[in-house]
Scaffold this active site. Structure first.
Site, short mmCIF file in Angstrom:
data_model
loop_
_atom_site.label_atom_id
_atom_site.label_comp_id
_atom_site.label_asym_id
_atom_site.label_seq_id
_atom_site.Cartn_x
_atom_site.Cartn_y
_atom_site.Cartn_z
CG ASN A 388 76.61 71.54 51.74
OD1 ASN A 388 75.94 71.01 50.78
ND2 ASN A 388 75.87 72.24 52.80
CG ASP A 389 79.91 72.92 48.46
OD1 ASP A 389 78.76 73.13 48.36
OD2 ASP A 389 80.57 73.89 48.78
CB VAL A 390 82.82 66.76 49.37
CG1 VAL A 390 84.09 68.03 49.45
CG2 VAL A 390 82.25 66.40 50.84
#
Length: 462
Positions: A388-390
């Protein structure tokens, strides 16, 4: 005889260095682990040999042999039973045993020394080893429980932070003790210090979020190494000193590298906070495009170059084997497959690499994030599995985002992106992923293992 032991310790130390060097490459990591393990076996044998030539009671040696035997059998059983998704928890438990050992060594030696004739430096080393070992012991246990999901995040709790500060100040008690302001004998003082340090270890880890546990494990591993080095100085054991220094240095370097990969300072990680959102940042309703299993299978089978980005969702679903099977099917269709792994993907350093290695994925398929980002436009399709965030473009395009500045895998620059997700829940940073609303991105809802199995079944029908 003493010279032979010292030369043996030197060989053991060199094997630690060689093992670390080999471990820098996934392809040679297994060999490096074996080299370092042989060095440790040599160091243990030499220590026993030194004990038999000195005034060490044979009863003590027998107890040590029994302890090593029990520990070996227990460790072997645990390592055989643990699944790869549970490996971070096992690593944290093993680290706890190292910290506990350093603490017990400090207590045992404190029980034997006479402060009036013991060198001041040795007393300081005992205190330092006991304190760092006790913190690593309880901190690692809490980290393991957080990874297992049985201890919930306590981020932002003012009471915990206040207690942290108070206990940190109490760890300065040795200064007052040596100045004569604490009227206790050395042994009683060490027991009090051990209790304070263990409580501090709990509060040290408790406020930190579960997704930051890779950093915490690495830091605690470094602390255990430092505690081992302190014990080595007390006993004058060069192998313990060298091994502890190597572990301590490697752990802190890895900790800093992971913090850099998240664009967060170590202090922010330990505080359990992300950068606050700036005023004016508004999250918009995204127009996402869903994709079906047949459409995803067709997309992957009629392209030339595919990148797979594994995340923690892959590990939770234990989908590494079916992912490798998907790779084999696509390669039979002359599709080139690369795996792009973010430095902080998973629940411990190298977690994704270990999972893929378990599934016999060729090391040549693993690509560095920097190298892949430069060539991202060459990929016809990118399959994101539970990350997700990466992969959030906001890290590069939105200065108001809490993750702004964090190095990411630039999947949004590929020709097409398929994201496998269970739901539209946000990642650990709690921010909207701008990738999901882009024109070249489609969402495939479902568990990673089940979804990949369906894609594999569909490919077999094509």
């Amino acid at each position: 005889m003493h010279a032979i032991i010292e030369i043996g310790y030197l060989i053991a130390t060199l094997s630690f260095l060689g093992g670390l060097k080999f471990m820098s490459s996934p392809k040679r990591a297994k060999t490096g682990n074996l080299i370092a393990a042989l060095g440790m076996v040599l160091a243990v044998i030499l220590t026993f040999f030194a004990g038999t030539t000195e005034t060490v009671p044979y009863t003590n040696l027998i107890i040590m042999v029994l302890a090593i035997t029990v520990g070996t059998l227990l460790g072997k059983r645990l390592s055989d039973k643990v699944q790869m998704t549970g490996m971070p928890q096992l690593v944290s438990l093993f680290n706890a045993t190292g910290g506990g050992c350093a603490m017990l060594l400090g207590l045992m030696e404190a029980n034997q020394i006479k402060t009036e004739i013991t060198h001041f430096g040795n007393q300081v080393l005992l205190i330092a080893g006991l304190t760092t070992g006790a913190i690593a012991l309880t901190g690692s246990i809490i980290a393991e429980r957080k990874l297992a999901g049985t201890v919930k995040d306590k981020r932002g709790r003012a009471v915990i932070f206040s207690a942290r500060i108070l206990l940190a100040l109490l760890l300065l008690l040795p200064t007052l003790y040596f100045l004569g302001f604490i009227p206790l004998d050395f042994m009683a003082f060490m027991y009090i210090l051990a209790i304070i340090a263990m409580v501090y270890g709990v509060l040290f880890v408790l406020p930190i979020g579960g997704a930051d546990m890779p950093v915490v494990i690495s830091l605690l591993n470094s602390i255990t190494g430092i505690a081992t080095a302190f014990a080595g100085f007390v006993y004058g054991n060069k192998a313990m000193i060298a091994g502890g220094i190597f572990v301590g240095a490697a752990g802190i370097l890895l900790t800093l590298l992971m913090c850099r990969a998240m664009n967060r300072s170590l202090l922010k990680v330990l505080a359990g906070t992300f950068k606050n959102n700036k005023t004016g940042q508004i999250e918009e309703d995204q127009q996402i495009k869903e994709i079906s299993i047949p459409e995803a299978a067709l997309t992957l089978s009629f392209v030339q170059k595919v990148a797979i980005v594994p995340g923690y969702g892959l590990a939770v679903a234990q989908a590494q084997h079916i992912c490798a099977q998907l790779q084999q099917l696509l390669e039979k269709r002359n599709v080139s497959i690369d795996y792009i792994i973010h430095p902080v993907a998973g629940r411990m350093p190298g977690h994704m690499n270990v999972l893929l290695a378990e599934a016999n994925v060729d090391y040549a398929c693993l690509k560095e994030m920097e190298e892949s980002n430069e060539n991202m436009k060459q990929y016809d399709a990118v399959l994101v599995l539970g990350a997700n965030d990466v992969v959030n473009p906001a890290a590069e395009s939105n200065p108001n985002s809490p993750i702004y500045g964090m190095p990411i895998i630039r999947t949004h620059k590929a020709k097409q992106v398929i994201v496998v997700k269970r739901s539209m829940n946000k990642g650990y940073a709690g921010v909207q992923n701008e990738l999901f609303g882009m024109d070249n991105c489609s969402i495939l809802f479902g568990d990673a293992k089940t979804t990949l199995q369906d894609i594999v079944n569909q490919l077999k029908l094509l």
